[in-house]
Design a protein around this motif. Structure first.
Motif, PDB file in Angstrom:
ATOM      1  N   UNK A 157      17.937   8.776   0.462  1.00 55.37           N
ATOM      2  CA  UNK A 157      18.973   8.158  -0.371  1.00 55.37           C
ATOM      3  C   UNK A 157      19.816   7.174   0.450  1.00 55.37           C
ATOM      4  N   UNK A 158      20.140   7.566   1.689  1.00 48.61           N
ATOM      5  CA  UNK A 158      20.887   6.656   2.565  1.00 48.61           C
ATOM      6  C   UNK A 158      20.091   5.382   2.830  1.00 48.61           C
ATOM      7  N   UNK A 159      18.776   5.539   2.991  1.00 44.12           N
ATOM      8  CA  UNK A 159      17.928   4.371   3.248  1.00 44.12           C
ATOM      9  C   UNK A 159      17.933   3.438   2.032  1.00 44.12           C
ATOM     10  N   UNK A 160      17.872   4.024   0.835  1.00 41.56           N
ATOM     11  CA  UNK A 160      17.874   3.196  -0.379  1.00 41.56           C
ATOM     12  C   UNK A 160      19.202   2.450  -0.509  1.00 41.56           C
ATOM     13  N   UNK A 161      20.273   3.131  -0.134  1.00 35.45           N
ATOM     14  CA  UNK A 161      21.581   2.480  -0.228  1.00 35.45           C
ATOM     15  C   UNK A 161      21.711   1.368   0.816  1.00 35.45           C
ATOM     16  N   UNK A 162      21.247   1.643   2.019  1.00 36.11           N
ATOM     17  CA  UNK A 162      21.294   0.618   3.062  1.00 36.11           C
ATOM     18  C   UNK A 162      20.464  -0.601   2.648  1.00 36.11           C
ATOM     19  N   UNK A 163      19.317  -0.346   2.011  1.00 36.47           N
ATOM     20  CA  UNK A 163      18.474  -1.459   1.550  1.00 36.47           C
ATOM     21  C   UNK A 163      19.234  -2.318   0.543  1.00 36.47           C
ATOM     22  N   UNK A 164      19.946  -1.692  -0.372  1.00 38.09           N
ATOM     23  CA  UNK A 164      20.734  -2.459  -1.340  1.00 38.09           C
ATOM     24  C   UNK A 164      21.800  -3.303  -0.637  1.00 38.09           C
ATOM     25  N   UNK A 165      22.401  -2.722   0.372  1.00 35.21           N
ATOM     26  CA  UNK A 165      23.409  -3.460   1.136  1.00 35.21           C
ATOM     27  C   UNK A 165      22.786  -4.688   1.813  1.00 35.21           C
ATOM     28  N   UNK A 166      21.644  -4.478   2.452  1.00 33.45           N
ATOM     29  CA  UNK A 166      20.989  -5.580   3.157  1.00 33.45           C
ATOM     30  C   UNK A 166      20.585  -6.680   2.182  1.00 33.45           C
ATOM     31  N   UNK A 167      20.124  -6.274   1.006  1.00 38.57           N
ATOM     32  CA  UNK A 167      19.753  -7.250  -0.018  1.00 38.57           C
ATOM     33  C   UNK A 167      20.956  -8.055  -0.465  1.00 38.57           C
ATOM     34  N   UNK A 168      22.039  -7.368  -0.672  1.00 37.91           N
ATOM     35  CA  UNK A 168      23.239  -8.061  -1.135  1.00 37.91           C
ATOM     36  C   UNK A 168      23.736  -9.046  -0.081  1.00 37.91           C
ATOM     37  N   UNK A 169      23.636  -8.658   1.184  1.00 34.60           N
ATOM     38  CA  UNK A 169      24.122  -9.530   2.263  1.00 34.60           C
ATOM     39  C   UNK A 169      23.193 -10.716   2.507  1.00 34.60           C
ATOM     40  N   UNK A 170      21.928 -10.523   2.209  1.00 40.00           N
ATOM     41  CA  UNK A 170      20.969 -11.626   2.337  1.00 40.00           C
ATOM     42  C   UNK A 170      20.938 -12.232   3.731  1.00 40.00           C
ATOM     43  N   UNK A 171      20.955 -13.535   3.813  1.00 35.41           N
ATOM     44  CA  UNK A 171      20.846 -14.254   5.086  1.00 35.41           C
ATOM     45  C   UNK A 171      22.000 -13.964   6.042  1.00 35.41           C
ATOM     46  N   UNK A 172      23.108 -13.522   5.512  1.00 37.83           N
ATOM     47  CA  UNK A 172      24.283 -13.293   6.369  1.00 37.83           C
ATOM     48  C   UNK A 172      23.990 -12.299   7.489  1.00 37.83           C
ATOM     49  N   UNK A 173      23.084 -11.341   7.205  1.00 41.53           N
ATOM     50  CA  UNK A 173      22.725 -10.358   8.237  1.00 41.53           C
ATOM     51  C   UNK A 173      22.144 -11.069   9.463  1.00 41.53           C
ATOM     52  N   UNK A 174      21.390 -12.140   9.223  1.00 43.90           N
ATOM     53  CA  UNK A 174      20.682 -12.795  10.321  1.00 43.90           C
ATOM     54  C   UNK A 174      21.527 -13.859  11.014  1.00 43.90           C
ATOM     55  N   UNK A 175      22.540 -14.324  10.331  1.00 47.08           N
ATOM     56  CA  UNK A 175      23.226 -15.501  10.860  1.00 47.08           C
ATOM     57  C   UNK A 175      24.697 -15.271  11.177  1.00 47.08           C
ATOM     58  N   UNK A 176      25.308 -14.313  10.523  1.00 45.53           N
ATOM     59  CA  UNK A 176      26.755 -14.201  10.642  1.00 45.53           C
ATOM     60  C   UNK A 176      27.145 -12.915  11.359  1.00 45.53           C
ATOM     61  N   UNK A 177      28.232 -12.965  12.075  1.00 45.01           N
ATOM     62  CA  UNK A 177      28.741 -11.749  12.697  1.00 45.01           C
ATOM     63  C   UNK A 177      29.860 -11.136  11.868  1.00 45.01           C
ATOM     64  N   UNK A 178      30.142 -11.763  10.751  1.00 41.45           N
ATOM     65  CA  UNK A 178      31.141 -11.190   9.844  1.00 41.45           C
ATOM     66  C   UNK A 178      30.563  -9.930   9.199  1.00 41.45           C
ATOM     67  N   UNK A 179      31.327  -8.872   9.213  1.00 39.41           N
ATOM     68  CA  UNK A 179      30.843  -7.616   8.648  1.00 39.41           C
ATOM     69  C   UNK A 179      31.497  -7.371   7.299  1.00 39.41           C
TER      70      UNK A 179
END
Lengths: 223, 549
Positions: free
Chosen positions: B503-525
């Protein structure tokens, strides 16, 4: 000789045609003659055999129906196969076996002034009970480098693992054996499947010249 | 299967394709990311590689060397450590209770452990999703924690569950039968229902028991994920700007490779995750990657898993039915009348002959003729397991040992000791299970002390000073490095952790999807909660099964 256990005539192997191929191959391999030893030298093997015969005695089984245990222990140690962990107070498994065998010799000498191999049945059990109780009266140097408790449990576990992996042992205890793809259909109240046997109990007693028939709790047990 | 080139930076490199890793891989692939999963163990061909046999199943477990110490050392290997695609979910017994709402705030409620940075409410939609993706079977009304029902109906009872239900009924203890377990009670699509052969923890050849290998991995591959099996990750590389950019791994032939990635998710579970981060120490992170807090490896937990066995005059035949098929959580919550905080569950366990022989060697001190005799009574024993909440402790930890593995990487050294609350809980729980077995008619009761389920050692929390990752499993120190597996649990409750990990993995996946490219480019959390994405479920899962909400 009558089949040992409370399920006379029961044979898991009789069901082998109903098992899947991979499982059948693994189980039938256990019926093949044991491979030559590669880890233990001849002297060690003879002493280990004597110890193993006390830990899992098979004197009541017909000679052709005894389960070879030492070759499997030898294989595991030669191939460096472990359970995935080692207690911090233990040397590597192979070394522990060699040290343990030496310790058993020292205890036999200390208690009876003779080699373990030349002891009587009860005396052998007495030697091993000192390990079980965690109070070996000799071999101090060895047990300064190795936990008595962890060595003893490794030995008993390893031996039990080989014996109770064998289909003849399954017959003895009435275990259903591999059950894929057929599965079970009678789940409650200990009912037998059509190919299983109902239980027929009889009075069972350990041989009189042995001590291990009476279970004694390990030190530190609660219930 | 898709095959990425190593010099091509994928979006996500996932280290460990187990319970969490496979769910992440599947969802990220479905969302269109380029993902590679590196798994130390093999990709199973279940019909050829798995056997309906105890001694023949060792390959399913993590059997590489680890050192275990402390005053109450933990048994590892087959007890709690998986290896191969599907990870621990291949050999779990598949009990899938949820954590209780109170588990997320033990410090606030009971003054012990610590609060999670997320609440039960945050995870609840993901529990519901994953229960349908598995799908889980159980009662229509599960009464403890946040009451809920299960999509598939409960399983028929085996002999062990029967003793638990009889004992509890005699004593007026509420009990539930036939689940909750991630085992099909009716067939679904190409997966047949359970055949009750009792070899769950040897890998379910039938395909009735869920593992991520069969529930999520096929969909991940269909959507472009690549899985490289027999690939042992040795080190994570830190690049410029405090961002990770690649991993070094050894393939099946021992050859060294480097896979570049724009973000990395470590899903190696409670021992291998901290070990990898320690082994990735580098300038700027001398005490381990993402370990500025110094807490990496600390607060390792296991649940008390004491097995209490009772011998009955009548036959039980404990090897039939899934080991996991009945339970009670009646003692789960803190009870002011008891002298300890938190609690425990009682669950069925169904050891096969080798496991039972080892239990009797410890519980009765049986060997020699005594062992032969007690084993001849194998079919008369019923075995119930305590699943008790051991509280997190700083001194229970993972470090690196002097010894090295075949790749030359230092192995893990685990230190574990029980504390006062744990001892009191365990004694009370064992006594309670003894009462249940005696009430059911047992003539002799014995106990084996043991542990179940590893979690912790890279805990999640609110701040970089008190934890390794945040509530979305993002490391506080490195914006594109995530840890998602059992190691992020700050406390563990008395529920089997598998469901919560998925369940935690599914939630983390949703978070990563929502953040999109920002995960790869931005240091803003960002701390923004993601919307729940049901369209990321594998096909024929969400909403399927016996309709019930």
């Amino acid at each position: 000789m009558k089949q040992i256990g409370y399920y006379p005539g029961y044979s898991t192997l009789a069901q082998k045609d109903f098992w899947d191929d991979a499982t059948r191959a693994v189980v039938l391999k256990r019926l093949e003659p044991p491979a030559p030893l590669r880890f233990f030298g001849p002297g060690e093997a003879e002493r280990l055999e004597a110890v193993v015969n006390q830990i899992l005695p098979q004197d009541d089984r017909p000679a052709e129906r005894r389960i070879a245990i030492v070759p499997e222990l030898d294989k595991r140690l030669y191939e460096h196969r472990g359970p995935g962990y080692r207690y911090a107070d233990m040397p590597p498994d192979g070394e522990a076996y060699r040290m343990g065998l030496r310790a058993i010799e020292e205890i036999a000498q200390h208690l009876f002034g003779a080699e373990f191999l030349y002891l009587r049945n009860r005396e052998r059990d007495q030697v091993l009970f000192t390990l079980h109780d965690g109070e070996p009266p000799a071999a101090k140097a060895i047990f300064a480098r190795m936990s008595v408790k962890h060595f003893w449990l490794m030995l008993v576990n390893d031996v039990a693992e080989v014996y109770y992996a064998h289909p003849w042992a399954w017959d003895e205890i009435g275990f259903g054996g591999p059950a894929y793809p057929r599965g079970y259909m009678r789940l409650e109240r200990g009912e037998p499947e059509p190919w299983e046997k109902p239980e027929q109990r009889y009075e069972w007693a350990a041989p009189e010249d042995s001590l291990s028939g009476e279970c004694r709790p390990l030190p530190g047990s609660h219930l | 299967m898709k095959c990425y080139r190593e010099e091509e930076a994928v979006d996500y490199c996932i280290v460990g394709v187990g319970s969490a890793g496979a769910v992440l891989l599947q969802r990220l692939a479905r969302a269109g990311f380029k993902v590679v999963g590196l798994e130390a163990g093999p990709f199973w061909d279940t019909e050829r590689d798995w056997v309906s046999d105890e001694a023949g199943s060792h390959q399913l477990y993590w059997t590489d060397l680890r050192i275990t110490g402390g005053s109450d050392p933990i048994a590892l290997g087959e007890n709690n450590s998986g290896r191969g695609v599907g990870g621990g979910s291949v050999h779990w017994a598949a009990f899938v209770p949820r954590l209780h709402p109170s588990d997320f705030r033990t410090y606030t409620e009971d003054g012990v452990g610590c609060d999670w940075p997320i609440s039960y409410k945050d995870l609840k939609p993901y529990y519901e999703l994953i229960e349908r993706e598995m799908p889980a079977a159980g009662p229509a009304w599960f009464t403890w924690g946040d009451p809920h029902g299960y999509p598939y109906g409960p399983h028929p009872m085996g002999g062990v569950g029967d003793t638990l239900v009889r004992g509890c009924t005699k004593l007026g203890i509420r009990v539930c039968a036939g689940g909750p377990v991630a085992i099909l009670s009716g067939s679904r699509a190409d997966r047949p229902h359970c055949i009750y052969r009792g070899f769950c923890i040897q890998g379910c050849k039938v395909g009735a028991k869920q593992s991520t290998l069969i529930s999520h991995v096929p969909d991940a591959i269909a959507h472009g994920a690549e899985i490289r099996d027999r690939s042992m990750v040795a080190r994570i590389h830190l690049g410029p700007n405090r961002r990770v950019n690649a991993v070094t791994y050894f393939d099946r032939d021992g050859r060294e490779h480097v896979q570049r990635a724009r973000a990395i998710i470590v899903c190696g579970y409670a021992i291998e995750t901290p070990r990898l981060l320690f082994n990735s120490a580098c300038p700027g992170f001398e005490q381990g990657l993402a370990n500025s807090s110094g807490l990496l490896g600390h607060y390792l937990m296991v649940q008390a898993g004491n097995v209490v066995a009772g011998r009955f005059p009548d036959l039980v035949r404990l090897y039939k039915a899934p080991p996991a098929h009945a339970m009670t959580e009646e003692f789960y919550e803190t009870d002011p009348k008891r002298d300890f905080a938190r609690g425990f569950a009682v669950q069925t366990v169904g050891p096969l002959p080798i496991a039972f022989a080892k239990q009797m060697a410890k519980a009765k001190g049986a060997w020699g003729w005594g062992l032969r005799e007690v084993m001849m009574d194998y079919n008369h024993w019923s075995t119930l397991g305590v699943l008790g909440e051991i509280l997190p402790a700083y001194d229970n930890k993972i470090e690196l040992a002097e010894e090295k593995d075949d790749f030359g990487l230092p192995v893990a050294h685990v230190t574990f000791s029980l504390h006062e609350n744990d001892h009191k809980m365990i004694r009370f729980a064992v006594k309670k299970v003894e009462e249940i077995l005696l009430a059911a008619g047992a003539k002799e009761v014995v106990e084996e002390q043991r542990y179940a389920h590893l979690v912790g050692a890279a805990r999640m929390g609110t701040r970089p000073e008190n934890s390794i990752v945040d509530g979305f499993c993002r490391t506080h120190d490195i914006a594109n490095l995530f840890i998602c597996d059992g190691s992020v649990f700050p406390t563990q409750g008395s529920a089997n952790p598998g469901l919560t990990i998925q369940a935690l993995a599914a939630r983390t996946a949703d978070y990563l999807n929502q953040q999109g490219e920002a995960i790869f480019t931005s240091s803003h959390v960002s701390r923004e909660k993601p919307p729940v994405r049901r369209d990321l479920s594998p096909p024929v899962t969400f909403g399927s099964g016996v309709p019930r909400v």
